[in-house]
Enzyme design. Structure first.
Site, PDB file in Angstrom:
ATOM      1  N   ALA A  62       0.867  -1.179   0.000  1.00 46.21           N
ATOM      2  CA  ALA A  62       0.000   0.000   0.000  1.00 46.21           C
ATOM      3  C   ALA A  62       0.903   1.229   0.000  1.00 46.21           C
ATOM      4  CB  ALA A  62      -0.880  -0.017   1.243  1.00 46.21           C
ATOM      5  N   GLY A 101       0.453  -5.224   0.712  1.00 45.17           N
ATOM      6  CA  GLY A 101      -0.711  -5.193  -0.172  1.00 45.17           C
ATOM      7  C   GLY A 101      -0.396  -5.691  -1.564  1.00 45.17           C
ATOM      8  N   GLU A 104      -0.766  -9.293  -1.359  1.00 48.59           N
ATOM      9  CA  GLU A 104      -2.199  -9.599  -1.210  1.00 48.59           C
ATOM     10  C   GLU A 104      -2.910  -9.526  -2.567  1.00 48.59           C
ATOM     11  OE1 GLU A 104      -3.507  -8.195   3.173  1.00 48.59           O
ATOM     12  OE2 GLU A 104      -2.383  -6.693   2.032  1.00 48.59           O
ATOM     13  N   GLU A 124       4.008  -5.809   7.067  1.00 41.04           N
ATOM     14  CA  GLU A 124       3.171  -4.810   7.753  1.00 41.04           C
ATOM     15  C   GLU A 124       3.509  -4.683   9.245  1.00 41.04           C
ATOM     16  OE1 GLU A 124       0.698  -6.073   4.169  1.00 41.04           O
ATOM     17  OE2 GLU A 124       2.154  -6.976   5.521  1.00 41.04           O
TER      18      GLU A 124
END
Ligand code: T1G
Ligand code: NAD
Length: 655
Positions: A62, A101, A104, A124
């Protein structure tokens, strides 16, 4: 504004390419671009979709710079869900690092392929967060509960071949990734493979006791940190709830962490660490000198570890000692350290032998005639250091960089002992030097820009985090340590015991309390430094008298078996009534009243001392920015990263 996500039909495959330099972070535009591209693929009636990235890496997560602001639609979980829901096979092709992310997104795809050099990870936790876009739910379904817990609680990326073993990646692609991935996608289609949704897979068999096992272990290894515990809760939810239930649980935990102090502090630290590598006023294209051989003067506590740092990066090292006995002693310390690294599984036997073979010893300075860089690490005696730099000026080739590992001394005065002060600077490593990440790069008045640029670059090569400091007594870290140490001494005299002070600071999150640190570094280092100062420069005797008395009693710290504590073979600190006696006698001699002291007072006085001195250091321009001090204390002095560093914590706590 062109979208950072491109879509093109290649044959019957819809190729979605993300191109958002520098690391293809999942900004709002990338998230929207992915959804738009999927819509195009739907209209195109393509047989499959290939998701790939341009630039140096797959999606590295992210966009951290968006955190702390209101999250804009589309949300990442929705993007991942849309990828998984696609009614034709979606293949993700990974190069560089697929992180957070980014991985993911790849987990949302139905198949994953990667270059052998690629790495995947869910880091994270290093930002005080957890994988908040289904990573805690999809990863255990593919890799099993234990591997998923290891990946997410360590935050450490794994190489693609390991990811294959764990079932997180399906295929390694040799050569050109785009061509290889297109060919593999056609193979999948050719053998009738359709969408394969991870969310529909069961979590493999596992021992349900594993979750408490990890909670206990993490309470020790990640003391004080919240995110690792929440990750365990989420993986347990994956194993006990239906997919959507687990996903909702994950989302709730994710936002709770995002709004928490620890994540805010760790996000500050993420950017502070990257800022620290930038030197104001030094052009990005400043030329650098090549460093292919290094000399180290002094093979004691520091010299040996410094030599290993370079050898571990493949750079040959010549270690100079005062005589053969001292050299033998220095090389045996290195052998012991390598044996320890192999025993702890940090290094393979062969690699350790190969690195060790890059280190040779000598007692004649002439052996350094061709060295590109020489680092002096002899006793903390300014006159001895100047003498040695005078000698190096005679034997070293023009253009060689001459550095000192001094903890406190005036680098400009040492440089003035040569005819080439522009080639002199401080390279201040931290003990143990082959392990500690921090390197203070001390810029002298006359240090040339290319010398500084060379050493900033070299630091990365030997896997150190460089922080630039100007010249002052103790530079950044040890200068801040002075008032911290002084407050420690005052607290001892006023009534706190060494064990109480250390446990209060360790409960705050310091890796090690101050008295144990002083014993590890050696009480004689500070003592010798104080001996070089005038009575007046030493300041209030209450701030050092106890340490001096311990050294004069032969208690140098761990290296002599006793300091503020007594040490057995297991090197565990044991409180010593003899030390308490010395403290109480000194307190009455100096007329200091003793009283009960609360742990909170200990923490606020010690951290307050760091912050006060830190603010002076920034104000004087010794450090470029306050964030640099946070990097120094987290990587050099065991300050908890989840509190952001002393300066960040000072501001956040209103100290
Ligand atoms: N967001 C924004 N900027 C980033 C970024 C990111 N994720 N990663 C790197 N940058 C910037 C960085 O600040 C620097 O900028 C430049 O890119 C180069 O970085 C829902 C919530 C990828 C291994 O934690 O580990 O996904 O200083 O100097 O050494 O579950 O960057 O040049 O202006 O570090 O080659 C999870 C973080 C996010 C990965 C490359 N992802 N990045 O290392 O270059 S949380 C991460 C890294 C998440 C989801 C959750 C490294 C790298 P500037 P660099 P590098
Ligand atoms: P040390 O006493 O363990 O080792 C110093 C070594 O230098 C000894 O082995 C000695 O034989 C050798 N030596 C002395 N004179 C020499 C000469 N003329 N030529 C060659 N070798 C010579 O000391 P240390 O703890 O390794 O500290 C070395 C330097 O690093 C000091 O300036 C110290 O302030 C600094 N430093 C120490 C630490 C620490 O935690 N110990 C951390 C950072 C920096």
């Amino acid at each position: 504004m062109t979208s950072p996500v491109k879509y093109a039909l290649t044959g019957d495959i819809g190729v979605i390419t993300v191109d958002n330099p520098p690391v293809n972070a999942l900004s709002r535009a990338v998230r929207q671009g992915l959804l738009d591209a999927l819509d195009r693929a739907k209209e195109d009636a393509c047989a499959a979709v290939l998701l790939i990235c341009d630039g140096r890496t797959f999606i590295a997560g992210a966009d951290i710079s968006e955190f702390g602001k209101p999250v804009e639609e589309p949300w990442l979980p929705a993007v991942v869900a849309a990828i998984e829901a696609f009614d034709r096979p979606v293949v993700a092709a990974i190069h560089g690092t697929a992180l957070g992310g980014g991985f993911e997104v790849a987990l949302g795809a139905h198949y994953r392929c990667a270059l052998p050099s690629a790495r995947i990870g869910l880091p994270e936790v290093k930002l005080g967060l957890l994988p908040g876009a289904s990573g805690t739910q999809r990863t255990p379904r593919l890799a099993g509960v234990r591997a998923a817990l290891d990946l997410m609680t360590s935050g450490a990326p794994i190489p693609a071949p390991k990811a294959i073993e764990l079932g997180l990646v399906d295929k390694l692609i040799e050569g050109d990734l785009r061509e290889g991935a297109l060919a593999w996608t056609r193979e999948l289609l050719g053998s009738g493979n359709g969408p394969r949704r991870v969310s529909e897979m069961p979590v493999p068999e596992h021992d349900t006791a594993i979750f408490d096992e990890y909670r206990v272990a993490l309470a020790r290894s990640a003391r004080g940190q919240v995110a690792p515990q929440r990750i365990v809760d989420c993986v347990e939810a994956a194993a006990t709830k239906p997919f959507d239930g687990g996903l909702a649980f994950e989302r709730k935990q994710f936002f709770a962490l995002m709004e928490g102090e620890q994540s805010a502090a760790l996000r500050h630290f993420f950017f502070a660490e990257r800022q620290a590598a930038k030197v104001e006023g030094l052009a990005k294209d400043t030329p650098t000198r090549s460093i292919d051989s290094v000399g180290i003067i002094g093979g004691g506590t520091m010299g040996g570890g410094i030599a290993m740092s370079f050898a571990n990066a493949g750079i040959p090292v010549t270690l100079i000692e005062i005589d053969d006995d001292a050299l033998e002693r220095g090389l045996s310390i290195i052998d012991r350290n390598y044996a320890g690294s192999v025993k702890r599984g940090k290094l393979g036997e062969e690699q350790a032998a190969a690195n060790r073979a890059l280190i040779s010893g000598a007692t004649d300075y002439a052996a350094l005639a061709d060295a590109d860089l020489v680092i002096e690490a002899v006793f903390e005696d300014p006159e001895l250091k100047k003498t040695i730099f005078g000698k190096l000026d005679d034997v070293c080739k023009p253009g060689a960089i001459l550095a000192t590992n001094t903890s406190y001394q005036d680098v400009d005065a040492i440089a003035a002992a040569t005819s080439r002060p522009q080639d002199v600077l401080g390279l201040h490593f931290f003990s143990p030097a082959h392990i500690m990440k921090l390197l203070e790069v001390v810029r002298g008045d006359k240090t040339a820009d290319d010398v500084l640029a060379t050493c900033m670059q070299l630091a990365k090569r030997i896997r150190k985090t460089p922080v630039v400091s100007g010249v002052c007594y103790g530079f950044i870290g040890n200068r801040m340590l002075q008032p911290y140490a002084a407050q420690t001494q005052l607290l001892l005299l006023e009534g706190a015991s060494p064990a109480q002070i250390d446990s209060a600071m360790e409960a705050f999150g310091m890796a090690m309390g101050p008295l144990r640190v002083f014993d590890l570094a050696g009480l004689d280092v500070g003592y010798k430094a104080r001996q070089a100062l005038s009575e007046e420069e030493r300041g209030d005797p209450a701030t050092y008298r106890v340490s001096d008395l311990l050294v004069e009693a032969g208690r140098l710290g761990q290296k002599s078996g006793a300091g503020f504590y007594r040490y057995g073979d297991d090197r565990k600190p044991v409180p010593d009534p003899d030390v308490q006696e010395i403290i109480e006698a000194t307190a009455s001699e100096l007329g200091i009243a003793r009283r009960e002291i609360a742990d909170d007072e200990i923490v606020s006085r010690l951290i307050g001392a760091l912050v006060d001195e830190g603010r002076k250091i920034v104000a004087e321009g010794i450090a470029q920015r306050a964030g640099d001090l946070d990097v120094v204390y987290v990587y050099g002095y065991g300050f908890p990263a989840y509190r952001g560093g002393p300066m960040y914590h000072g501001d956040a706590a209103g100290l």
